[in-house]
Write a protein that holds these residues in place. Sequence first.
Motif, PDB file in Angstrom:
ATOM      1  N   UNK A   1      -0.940  -5.318   2.018  1.00 31.74           N
ATOM      2  CA  UNK A   1      -1.999  -4.562   1.331  1.00 31.74           C
ATOM      3  C   UNK A   1      -2.132  -3.163   1.916  1.00 31.74           C
ATOM      4  N   UNK A   2      -2.047  -3.057   3.238  1.00 34.30           N
ATOM      5  CA  UNK A   2      -2.166  -1.756   3.897  1.00 34.30           C
ATOM      6  C   UNK A   2      -1.022  -0.836   3.486  1.00 34.30           C
ATOM      7  N   UNK A   3       0.190  -1.389   3.380  1.00 33.25           N
ATOM      8  CA  UNK A   3       1.346  -0.578   2.998  1.00 33.25           C
ATOM      9  C   UNK A   3       1.206  -0.081   1.562  1.00 33.25           C
ATOM     10  N   UNK A   4       0.748  -0.935   0.661  1.00 31.70           N
ATOM     11  CA  UNK A   4       0.576  -0.511  -0.727  1.00 31.70           C
ATOM     12  C   UNK A   4      -0.491   0.575  -0.839  1.00 31.70           C
ATOM     13  N   UNK A   5      -1.588   0.441  -0.088  1.00 29.53           N
ATOM     14  CA  UNK A   5      -2.627   1.477  -0.097  1.00 29.53           C
ATOM     15  C   UNK A   5      -2.097   2.780   0.479  1.00 29.53           C
ATOM     16  N   UNK A   6      -1.279   2.682   1.529  1.00 29.14           N
ATOM     17  CA  UNK A   6      -0.687   3.882   2.130  1.00 29.14           C
ATOM     18  C   UNK A   6       0.223   4.592   1.131  1.00 29.14           C
ATOM     19  N   UNK A   7       1.004   3.833   0.375  1.00 29.68           N
ATOM     20  CA  UNK A   7       1.879   4.428  -0.636  1.00 29.68           C
ATOM     21  C   UNK A   7       1.074   5.147  -1.716  1.00 29.68           C
ATOM     22  N   UNK A   8      -0.060   4.580  -2.105  1.00 30.06           N
ATOM     23  CA  UNK A   8      -0.919   5.234  -3.099  1.00 30.06           C
ATOM     24  C   UNK A   8      -1.421   6.579  -2.576  1.00 30.06           C
TER      25      UNK A   8
END
Length: 384
Positions: free
Chosen positions: A197-204
Amino acid sequence: MTGPKRLGDSLGGGLMARLEGTHAAYRKKMEEAALPGESIQDTEQRLKRTADGQVKNPEESLPSEEKAAVRSKSAMRKPPNNDRQADFFVPGLYDVATKDNRSLMDVALFRLSKRDKRAGEVIRYELTDGYVEVKAGPDGMASIWDYDIVLMMVSHLTESMNLFKTGRGPMPARTFIPHTSDIAKFCRRGDGGRQADDIESALDRLLGTTIKSVRESPSRNGKRTIREVEAEGLIGPYKVVSRTDTGKLASVEIKAPDWIYREVTAGLKPDVLTVHPDYFLIEPGLGRFIYRLARRAAGKNTAKWSFRTIYERSGSTGTFKEFCRMIRKLIASNDLPEYRLEEEAGVKGPLLGFVRRDGLEPEFDGVPEEDPEPEADKASGKGV
């Protein structure tokens, strides 16, 4: 059969296991209580003296030059439990040396705070021939920790380009497809349940944070000014390639923006520098920015920057007084990789000196390491 027996045989496996567990817990307790330079025995004796009332303050047993370090919290976090690297003969994405874009290491293209998302905000850096703007999208401005993914992309492109130049691989593509565990390993993070989840938020946030560069130069005849404007995100488009059975992000395809791809692949010598692996263990955002600055400005030598210039290049929203206090905390802990930090008096205010630690020799990247400091902030201290 007569004769001596092992202690575990006579006590029983269960009891032996409990004894070993008690010993391990005690040793961990002593290690956590130890002061810099203390052995386990020294810690035991100090704690005993404290309990007996002989020493009221545990710092009293330290030399004066070490007391400040004890009072200052370390800037480095502990590595995760699964930090062991893969076998030497089984290379993975995280085995690639960490690279950073040299031309952008002395300005913050991201926020340095974990708490303040800065959604919709703009940071502007004035340059001698124009300016750079960092614009945040609705998901928030990318943080310096989000930027770890950009470092991974630059590192992967650089390594692939090195293989291409030596005839051992194809020309690198604009896209690469890492697994979330590859990203966590490269960035030296724990592979916990929230990691995907943290990685997906970082990509956003990385996708929504754009860098606008405006450069002005005189025309050949000098009669008019040529204005060049470029704007791109910190990453290009991304898409989820696979998810786990629980719907978590498993692997992702990330496209490198033109400015990064061009920087790494177009020139004979890519303008990148190797970053120490312990960079990812630096806890404060300012500590990470200071390390990047030292790596670019000092290289294998030394450099000096004014506190004021660092403040202006960091994009900080706090007061200059608070910023100076944070820099002095880093100087007191003095445990950043590769460089020792020193404060000196300058003509117009305090200076931060970067001194390469003795006995360290970084990997050479084919990039000359002059003293590429800001125009008004030379190592001599002139203009600061």
